[in-house]
Design a protein around this motif. Structure first.
Motif, short mmCIF file in Angstrom:
data_model
loop_
_atom_site.label_atom_id
_atom_site.label_comp_id
_atom_site.label_asym_id
_atom_site.label_seq_id
_atom_site.Cartn_x
_atom_site.Cartn_y
_atom_site.Cartn_z
N ASN A 192 61.87 -38.32 -12.51
CA ASN A 192 61.33 -39.01 -13.68
C ASN A 192 60.73 -37.99 -14.65
O ASN A 192 60.63 -36.80 -14.36
CB ASN A 192 60.31 -40.08 -13.27
CG ASN A 192 59.04 -39.50 -12.67
OD1 ASN A 192 58.79 -38.30 -12.73
ND2 ASN A 192 58.22 -40.36 -12.10
N GLY A 193 60.31 -38.48 -15.82
CA GLY A 193 59.82 -37.59 -16.87
C GLY A 193 58.58 -36.81 -16.48
O GLY A 193 58.47 -35.61 -16.76
N THR A 194 57.64 -37.48 -15.82
CA THR A 194 56.40 -36.81 -15.43
C THR A 194 56.67 -35.68 -14.45
O THR A 194 56.06 -34.61 -14.52
CB THR A 194 55.43 -37.82 -14.79
OG1 THR A 194 55.20 -38.90 -15.70
CG2 THR A 194 54.10 -37.17 -14.45
N GLU B 200 69.02 -36.02 -0.07
CA GLU B 200 69.76 -36.49 1.10
C GLU B 200 69.43 -37.94 1.40
O GLU B 200 70.25 -38.68 1.95
CB GLU B 200 69.43 -35.61 2.30
CG GLU B 200 69.99 -34.19 2.18
CD GLU B 200 69.52 -33.28 3.29
OE1 GLU B 200 68.60 -33.68 4.03
OE2 GLU B 200 70.06 -32.17 3.41
N LYS B 201 68.22 -38.38 1.02
CA LYS B 201 67.80 -39.76 1.27
C LYS B 201 67.97 -40.64 0.04
O LYS B 201 67.56 -41.80 0.04
CB LYS B 201 66.33 -39.78 1.71
CG LYS B 201 66.07 -39.01 2.99
CD LYS B 201 64.58 -38.95 3.29
CE LYS B 201 64.30 -38.11 4.53
NZ LYS B 201 62.84 -37.98 4.79
N ASN B 202 68.57 -40.06 -1.03
CA ASN B 202 68.76 -40.79 -2.30
C ASN B 202 67.44 -41.31 -2.87
O ASN B 202 67.36 -42.43 -3.37
CB ASN B 202 69.74 -41.96 -2.12
CG ASN B 202 71.14 -41.47 -1.83
OD1 ASN B 202 71.56 -40.44 -2.33
ND2 ASN B 202 71.86 -42.21 -1.01
N LYS B 203 66.39 -40.49 -2.77
CA LYS B 203 65.08 -40.88 -3.29
C LYS B 203 64.81 -40.21 -4.63
O LYS B 203 65.24 -39.09 -4.88
CB LYS B 203 63.98 -40.48 -2.30
CG LYS B 203 63.99 -41.29 -1.01
CD LYS B 203 62.94 -40.79 -0.04
CE LYS B 203 61.54 -40.93 -0.58
NZ LYS B 203 60.53 -40.50 0.40
N MET B 204 64.10 -40.92 -5.50
CA MET B 204 63.73 -40.38 -6.81
C MET B 204 62.58 -39.39 -6.66
O MET B 204 61.63 -39.61 -5.92
CB MET B 204 63.30 -41.53 -7.72
CG MET B 204 62.67 -41.11 -9.03
SD MET B 204 63.87 -40.49 -10.22
CE MET B 204 64.63 -42.03 -10.75
N ASN B 205 62.67 -38.26 -7.37
CA ASN B 205 61.57 -37.30 -7.39
C ASN B 205 60.55 -37.75 -8.43
O ASN B 205 60.91 -38.06 -9.56
CB ASN B 205 62.09 -35.91 -7.77
CG ASN B 205 63.04 -35.35 -6.73
OD1 ASN B 205 62.75 -35.37 -5.55
ND2 ASN B 205 64.19 -34.87 -7.17
#
Length: 233
Positions: free
Chosen positions: A59-61, A104-109
């Motif tokens: 995301n932007g932050t 690998e877990k398809n998670k958003m940073n």
């Protein structure tokens, strides 16, 4: 002639990439392209000309925070601030490893994961300080303490809920749960199953990471019910 050679080189590169994808050799792709913020994955792709490569979703932050860290790294190198340079380099490396796990877990940073990374580093430094105190290594202890100050500075700058605010909410919830309990045994599991805590939506409602809240729950439970095992109070 030169144009033909360029086209041939591009064609051969595409063939190598497609072959690696077909053989599921993502490691080979990562070696072929030394992209610091890209990890190849067959499930997520970003178009790049005729090629398709994966990227981390952030995301932007998160991106703004990483950019600030990198800018601070440049400044520390110009100012020859070895301490801050070391802290930021290690921090960026830890964040990069976390990105790989998330991909690998398809998670958003996001900023909450940066918080978790910094908090983990802080805990490691605190443990090291205790060890150096026991071994009477004041020189190493001082280095750890100075690095800890820099890490704490970055942790406080993140746009997430402060630990004090999280603890204040949890303390009230735990007190209410303990008062309502009539069994005489207050299990910590009742906190983790409580609907008063938005476990599935902590980032949005409390502006806090799951790990941060879980850590505070254990910490507060231990403080409120000293000498009791985690399972009961």
């Amino acid at each position: 002639m030169e144009m033909k050679n360029q086209n041939r080189s591009k064609f051969l590169l595409i063939v190598r990439v497609l072959r690696a994808l077909l053989l599921n050799e993502c490691d080979r792709l990562n070696r072929m392209f030394s992209l610091r913020v890209v990890k190849f994955n067959r499930n997520q792709f970003l178009k790049l000309g005729n090629l398709r490569i994966a990227r981390y979703e952030s995301n932007g932050t998160y991106n703004e925070t990483i950019s600030r860290f990198k800018e601070d790294l440049k400044k520390s190198m110009i100012k020859k601030d070895a301490l801050r340079k070391t802290v930021i380099k290690n921090l960026l490396s830890d964040i990069k490893n976390n990105e790989i796990n998330n991909n690998e877990k398809n998670k958003m940073n996001n900023e909450f994961q940066i918080y978790d990374v910094i908090q983990k580093s802080i805990k490691n430094h605190e443990d090291s300080i205790l060890e150096f105190e026991k071994s009477k290594r004041e020189d190493l202890k001082e280095v750890e303490m100075n690095e800890l100050k820099v890490l704490s500075e970055y942790l406080e700058s993140l746009p997430v809920a402060k630990k004090e605010d999280i603890d204040l909410k949890l303390r009230k919830i735990i007190e209410d749960l303990a008062a309502e309990d009539k069994s005489g045994k207050f299990h910590i599991g009742k906190i983790f199953s409580s609907k008063a805590i938005p476990w599935k939506n902590l980032e949005e409602e409390w502006k806090a990471s799951l790990k941060a809240v879980q850590h505070s729950v254990v910490e507060i439970h231990k403080e409120m019910f000293p000498g009791k095992p985690k399972g009961s109070a």
